[in-house]
Design a protein around this motif. Structure first.
Motif, PDB file in Angstrom:
ATOM      1  N   THR A  94     -14.346 -30.027   7.669  1.00 34.78           N
ATOM      2  CA  THR A  94     -14.433 -30.192   6.211  1.00 34.78           C
ATOM      3  C   THR A  94     -13.952 -31.569   5.772  1.00 34.78           C
ATOM      4  OG1 THR A  94     -14.121 -27.810   5.869  1.00 34.78           O
ATOM      5  CG2 THR A  94     -13.672 -29.274   4.005  1.00 34.78           C
ATOM      6  N   LEU A  95     -12.809 -32.002   6.299  1.00 39.67           N
ATOM      7  CA  LEU A  95     -12.237 -33.277   5.877  1.00 39.67           C
ATOM      8  C   LEU A  95     -12.984 -34.464   6.477  1.00 39.67           C
ATOM      9  CD1 LEU A  95      -8.459 -32.308   5.897  1.00 39.67           C
ATOM     10  CD2 LEU A  95      -9.872 -32.843   3.915  1.00 39.67           C
ATOM     11  N   ASP A  96     -13.526 -34.315   7.663  1.00 33.96           N
ATOM     12  CA  ASP A  96     -14.377 -35.383   8.210  1.00 33.96           C
ATOM     13  C   ASP A  96     -15.571 -35.627   7.290  1.00 33.96           C
ATOM     14  OD1 ASP A  96     -12.841 -36.003  10.393  1.00 33.96           O
ATOM     15  OD2 ASP A  96     -13.952 -34.739  11.803  1.00 33.96           O
ATOM     16  N   GLN A  97     -16.163 -34.536   6.795  1.00 31.63           N
ATOM     17  CA  GLN A  97     -17.282 -34.671   5.870  1.00 31.63           C
ATOM     18  C   GLN A  97     -16.838 -35.304   4.554  1.00 31.63           C
ATOM     19  OE1 GLN A  97     -20.395 -34.373   6.348  1.00 31.63           O
ATOM     20  NE2 GLN A  97     -21.076 -34.654   4.222  1.00 31.63           N
ATOM     21  N   ALA A  98     -15.645 -34.937   4.092  1.00 30.60           N
ATOM     22  CA  ALA A  98     -15.119 -35.537   2.862  1.00 30.60           C
ATOM     23  C   ALA A  98     -14.933 -37.042   3.036  1.00 30.60           C
ATOM     24  CB  ALA A  98     -13.792 -34.880   2.493  1.00 30.60           C
ATOM     25  N   PHE A  99     -14.438 -37.472   4.156  1.00 29.11           N
ATOM     26  CA  PHE A  99     -14.266 -38.902   4.422  1.00 29.11           C
ATOM     27  C   PHE A  99     -15.619 -39.618   4.464  1.00 29.11           C
ATOM     28  CE2 PHE A  99      -9.824 -38.394   6.227  1.00 29.11           C
ATOM     29  CZ  PHE A  99      -9.242 -39.266   5.325  1.00 29.11           C
ATOM     30  N   ASN A 100     -16.628 -38.970   5.028  1.00 32.53           N
ATOM     31  CA  ASN A 100     -17.955 -39.595   5.082  1.00 32.53           C
ATOM     32  C   ASN A 100     -18.519 -39.834   3.688  1.00 32.53           C
ATOM     33  OD1 ASN A 100     -18.001 -39.633   7.889  1.00 32.53           O
ATOM     34  ND2 ASN A 100     -18.994 -37.624   8.066  1.00 32.53           N
ATOM     35  N   VAL A 101     -18.406 -38.834   2.826  1.00 35.43           N
ATOM     36  CA  VAL A 101     -18.886 -38.980   1.458  1.00 35.43           C
ATOM     37  C   VAL A 101     -18.045 -40.021   0.713  1.00 35.43           C
ATOM     38  CG1 VAL A 101     -19.222 -37.796  -0.750  1.00 35.43           C
ATOM     39  CG2 VAL A 101     -19.775 -36.624   1.398  1.00 35.43           C
ATOM     40  N   ALA A 102     -16.740 -39.982   0.916  1.00 29.58           N
ATOM     41  CA  ALA A 102     -15.843 -40.929   0.251  1.00 29.58           C
ATOM     42  C   ALA A 102     -16.210 -42.369   0.610  1.00 29.58           C
ATOM     43  CB  ALA A 102     -14.397 -40.634   0.644  1.00 29.58           C
ATOM     44  N   ALA A 103     -16.531 -42.621   1.873  1.00 27.27           N
ATOM     45  CA  ALA A 103     -16.898 -43.974   2.298  1.00 27.27           C
ATOM     46  C   ALA A 103     -18.165 -44.445   1.593  1.00 27.27           C
ATOM     47  CB  ALA A 103     -17.081 -44.006   3.819  1.00 27.27           C
ATOM     48  N   LEU A 104     -19.136 -43.567   1.438  1.00 34.28           N
ATOM     49  CA  LEU A 104     -20.383 -43.923   0.747  1.00 34.28           C
ATOM     50  C   LEU A 104     -20.117 -44.232  -0.719  1.00 34.28           C
ATOM     51  CD1 LEU A 104     -22.824 -41.282   2.302  1.00 34.28           C
ATOM     52  CD2 LEU A 104     -22.698 -43.721   2.832  1.00 34.28           C
ATOM     53  N   TRP A 105     -19.296 -43.415  -1.360  1.00 35.59           N
ATOM     54  CA  TRP A 105     -18.993 -43.649  -2.767  1.00 35.59           C
ATOM     55  C   TRP A 105     -18.246 -44.962  -2.969  1.00 35.59           C
ATOM     56  CZ3 TRP A 105     -17.138 -38.221  -4.949  1.00 35.59           C
ATOM     57  CH2 TRP A 105     -18.247 -37.379  -5.017  1.00 35.59           C
ATOM     58  N   LEU A 106     -17.315 -45.279  -2.071  1.00 35.30           N
ATOM     59  CA  LEU A 106     -16.562 -46.520  -2.192  1.00 35.30           C
ATOM     60  C   LEU A 106     -17.459 -47.742  -1.994  1.00 35.30           C
ATOM     61  CD1 LEU A 106     -13.203 -45.671  -0.375  1.00 35.30           C
ATOM     62  CD2 LEU A 106     -13.466 -46.329  -2.766  1.00 35.30           C
ATOM     63  N   ASP A 107     -18.443 -47.626  -1.130  1.00 32.24           N
ATOM     64  CA  ASP A 107     -19.357 -48.757  -0.890  1.00 32.24           C
ATOM     65  C   ASP A 107     -20.073 -49.176  -2.175  1.00 32.24           C
ATOM     66  OD1 ASP A 107     -18.695 -48.854   1.774  1.00 32.24           O
ATOM     67  OD2 ASP A 107     -20.410 -47.666   2.457  1.00 32.24           O
ATOM     68  N   ASN A 108     -20.236 -48.245  -3.100  1.00 33.04           N
ATOM     69  CA  ASN A 108     -20.953 -48.534  -4.343  1.00 33.04           C
ATOM     70  C   ASN A 108     -20.082 -49.208  -5.404  1.00 33.04           C
ATOM     71  OD1 ASN A 108     -23.364 -47.363  -3.411  1.00 33.04           O
ATOM     72  ND2 ASN A 108     -22.700 -45.317  -4.051  1.00 33.04           N
ATOM     73  N   VAL A 109     -18.758 -49.192  -5.226  1.00 36.40           N
ATOM     74  CA  VAL A 109     -17.889 -49.681  -6.309  1.00 36.40           C
ATOM     75  C   VAL A 109     -16.935 -50.790  -5.872  1.00 36.40           C
ATOM     76  CG1 VAL A 109     -17.988 -47.468  -7.529  1.00 36.40           C
ATOM     77  CG2 VAL A 109     -16.128 -47.907  -5.895  1.00 36.40           C
ATOM     78  N   ASN A 332     -13.688 -45.145 -10.366  1.00 40.13           N
ATOM     79  CA  ASN A 332     -15.082 -45.589 -10.380  1.00 40.13           C
ATOM     80  C   ASN A 332     -15.912 -44.907  -9.294  1.00 40.13           C
ATOM     81  OD1 ASN A 332     -14.410 -47.300 -12.466  1.00 40.13           O
ATOM     82  ND2 ASN A 332     -14.264 -49.136 -11.186  1.00 40.13           N
ATOM     83  N   ALA A 333     -15.255 -44.604  -8.160  1.00 41.45           N
ATOM     84  CA  ALA A 333     -15.986 -44.019  -7.040  1.00 41.45           C
ATOM     85  C   ALA A 333     -16.223 -42.525  -7.203  1.00 41.45           C
ATOM     86  CB  ALA A 333     -15.234 -44.282  -5.735  1.00 41.45           C
ATOM     87  N   THR A 334     -15.456 -41.864  -8.058  1.00 40.88           N
ATOM     88  CA  THR A 334     -15.541 -40.404  -8.158  1.00 40.88           C
ATOM     89  C   THR A 334     -16.163 -39.944  -9.473  1.00 40.88           C
ATOM     90  OG1 THR A 334     -13.243 -40.371  -8.970  1.00 40.88           O
ATOM     91  CG2 THR A 334     -13.576 -40.018  -6.610  1.00 40.88           C
ATOM     92  N   THR A 335     -17.000 -40.766 -10.069  1.00 40.24           N
ATOM     93  CA  THR A 335     -17.626 -40.373 -11.338  1.00 40.24           C
ATOM     94  C   THR A 335     -18.533 -39.161 -11.181  1.00 40.24           C
ATOM     95  OG1 THR A 335     -19.376 -42.004 -10.921  1.00 40.24           O
ATOM     96  CG2 THR A 335     -17.525 -42.692 -12.317  1.00 40.24           C
ATOM     97  N   LEU A 336     -19.033 -38.909  -9.976  1.00 36.74           N
ATOM     98  CA  LEU A 336     -19.899 -37.752  -9.742  1.00 36.74           C
ATOM     99  C   LEU A 336     -19.115 -36.481  -9.450  1.00 36.74           C
ATOM    100  CD1 LEU A 336     -22.687 -39.366  -7.494  1.00 36.74           C
ATOM    101  CD2 LEU A 336     -22.753 -38.892  -9.953  1.00 36.74           C
ATOM    102  N   LEU A 337     -17.787 -36.597  -9.383  1.00 35.43           N
ATOM    103  CA  LEU A 337     -16.948 -35.441  -9.075  1.00 35.43           C
ATOM    104  C   LEU A 337     -16.542 -34.770 -10.383  1.00 35.43           C
ATOM    105  CD1 LEU A 337     -15.845 -34.350  -6.336  1.00 35.43           C
ATOM    106  CD2 LEU A 337     -13.695 -35.524  -6.864  1.00 35.43           C
ATOM    107  N   PRO A 338     -16.983 -33.539 -10.637  1.00 33.81           N
ATOM    108  CA  PRO A 338     -16.757 -32.905 -11.943  1.00 33.81           C
ATOM    109  C   PRO A 338     -15.294 -32.842 -12.362  1.00 33.81           C
ATOM    110  CG  PRO A 338     -18.358 -31.649 -10.659  1.00 33.81           C
ATOM    111  CD  PRO A 338     -17.809 -32.695  -9.750  1.00 33.81           C
ATOM    112  N   LYS A 339     -14.411 -32.566 -11.428  1.00 35.26           N
ATOM    113  CA  LYS A 339     -12.988 -32.392 -11.757  1.00 35.26           C
ATOM    114  C   LYS A 339     -12.147 -33.618 -11.389  1.00 35.26           C
ATOM    115  CE  LYS A 339     -12.937 -28.045 -13.250  1.00 35.26           C
ATOM    116  NZ  LYS A 339     -12.354 -27.631 -14.552  1.00 35.26           N
ATOM    117  N   ALA A 340     -12.767 -34.779 -11.268  1.00 31.33           N
ATOM    118  CA  ALA A 340     -12.036 -35.976 -10.844  1.00 31.33           C
ATOM    119  C   ALA A 340     -10.881 -36.292 -11.799  1.00 31.33           C
ATOM    120  CB  ALA A 340     -12.977 -37.170 -10.744  1.00 31.33           C
ATOM    121  N   ASP A 341     -11.119 -36.195 -13.101  1.00 33.35           N
ATOM    122  CA  ASP A 341     -10.066 -36.519 -14.068  1.00 33.35           C
ATOM    123  C   ASP A 341      -8.883 -35.573 -13.943  1.00 33.35           C
ATOM    124  OD1 ASP A 341     -11.554 -38.601 -15.019  1.00 33.35           O
ATOM    125  OD2 ASP A 341     -12.328 -37.521 -16.780  1.00 33.35           O
ATOM    126  N   ALA A 342      -9.165 -34.307 -13.680  1.00 38.16           N
ATOM    127  CA  ALA A 342      -8.080 -33.329 -13.547  1.00 38.16           C
ATOM    128  C   ALA A 342      -7.237 -33.609 -12.300  1.00 38.16           C
ATOM    129  CB  ALA A 342      -8.659 -31.914 -13.483  1.00 38.16           C
TER     130      ALA A 342
END
Length: 451
Positions: A94-109, A332-342
């Protein structure tokens, strides 16, 4: 001149002192070993007491005047392992997949490059092991100062017939004082291992450059009771950790500068010898808890000097710049995450209050880990990002001379104006300090004055 009372003339004073201490540690004295264990921060059980006595005996035998930080690591790993579980295959996937998505999101910002080694998923005891070198480096100046001051005060307070014995056993005293301090640090780091969620959670660079790590068990406990899907919590924390690790890999000078600032601050800390003298005068060997309380409460560290305040201000500015940048990039990287602000709000509240172990470290070493100017730094980074974009923002980390200063946190407008002018190909307006720096970088000390 007559021999000192009960003195073996064939023994050196420091050998005689070692024998005296060994007799005490072997239980042949009136001092209750369980109370000594309490002074070291250990539970009052036979195993802990025996471990303490063994460690102090080793400190005597190998006394070289230094601090045996292996004691701190042993304490930290033992405490961290309590109620800990190993990383399960499901958590790893689960966390390996989270890191993969996180890396892609960071590349954009951000233009800060990705890591060269995969992120780690580690247990609490392993976090303690990997981070202990930095903790001990930060604590050593204070540990040595306390040991030196304690030795000096005890020497001055000792009866005349014992002066020679104690004066010649300074290294032994330092080693024992250092051992007790190291055990206290181990308690702090072991407790921190139960509180932190990642390698960069504290803000200071505890892991090696370019290393990101999450502690799955602590991530799960962080998410308990938040009414936020755990996968969103995991992804948000993965983004934060990757952003922090990437920054320190990108700004290769940053880790050394921060550690140097912290060490410089710690080396300037003095010990309140008046307070130590009071303790020594009324010291009851059967109740060492008073000495421990003075050590862990910060009572031995007097108010900061003017130089200390200046060093602390520089350190807090750098820490705030790091944490503020991580906050902005993560948002900036987590704008697609619904609960990012929380999740972000939970991180802010947790950071503002700190944990028990952070408070213990602050009193033990005299240094708070959380920067006070974090909100100002985050606001500045947002203003820079909005004005000139992520690339120009991240270029400010390419050299320490380019990094914003405390004045820029007070008022980012001048910094934004300069960066905007540069981005538009215009000549920026410099104040006196900026002009002097610009002249120095250009090697143009005879730059003509403008009309």
């Amino acid at each position: 001149m007559a021999d000192e009372p009960n003195r073996d003339p064939d023994k050196e004073p420091d050998d005689e002192f070692r024998d005296m201490l060994n007799e005490f540690l072997s239980g042949n004295s009136s001092i209750d070993a369980s109370q000594l264990a309490g002074a070291a921060g250990l539970p009052n059980d036979p195993a802990s007491i025996q471990a303490l006595l063994s460690q102090l005996q080793n400190a005597i035998r190998s006394s070289d005047g230094g601090i045996n930080w292996d004691l701190a690591l042993e304490q930290a790993r033992t405490l961290a392992a309590q109620d800990a579980h190993t990383v399960t295959p499901a958590e790893r996937a689960t966390l390996d997949q989270a890191f993969n998505v996180a890396a892609l999101w960071l590349d954009n910002v951000t233009s800060v490059a990705e890591l060269t080694s995969p992120p780690l998923l580690i247990g609490r005891a392993e976090w303690a092991r990997q981070t202990m070198p930095i903790w001990s480096q930060l604590a050593e100046p204070v540990a040595l100062s306390i040991s030196d001051a304690l030795t000096r005060v005890l020497t001055e307070q000792a009866p005349e017939e014992m002066q020679g014995m104690i004066a010649n056993a300074g290294q032994v005293m330092r080693s024992i004082g250092g051992a007790l301090f190291a055990m206290q640090l181990g308690q702090v780091v072991g407790q921190l291992a139960k509180e932190v969620v990642s390698g960069g959670d504290i803000g200071i660079p505890l892991m090696e450059d370019g290393t990101a790590a999450l502690i799955p068990q602590n991530v799960d406990e962080f998410g308990d009771g938040l009414d936020i899907p755990i996968d969103q919590v995991q992804l948000y924390l993965a983004v934060r950790e990757l952003a922090h690790a990437r920054l320190f890999r990108h700004a290769k000078w940053l880790r050394l500068q921060l550690i140097t600032q912290i060490t410089a601050f710690a080396k300037g800390i003095t010990i309140d010898t008046d307070r130590l003298e009071e303790l020594a005068e009324g010291f009851d060997p059967s109740n060492p808890e008073e000495l421990r309380e003075a050590m862990v409460s910060g009572a031995l560290i007097p108010p900061k000097s003017e130089e200390q305040q200046e060093a602390l201000a520089r350190l807090e500015t750098t820490l705030a710049l790091v944490e503020g940048w991580v906050d902005v990039v993560t948002a900036n990287a987590t704008t697609l995450l619904p609960k990012a602000d929380a999740v972000a709000e939970t991180v802010r509240r947790r950071r503002a209050s700190g944990g028990p172990a952070e408070s213990a470290f602050a009193t033990l070493v005299g240094l708070e880990l959380r920067p006070r100017r974090l909100r100002d730094a985050a606001a500045m980074w947002r203003a820079v990002t909005d004005a000139v974009g992520a690339d120009a923002r991240d270029d400010l980390w390419s050299h320490p001379d380019l990094l914003p200063q405390s004045a820029d946190l007070d008022d980012p407008s001048k910094l934004v104006s300069r960066l905007t002018a540069t981005a538009n190909g215009e000549e920026p307006e410099y104040d006196a300090l900026d002009q002097a720096l610009e002249d120095l970088l250009r090697g143009d000390t005879e730059r003509p004055k403008e009309d």
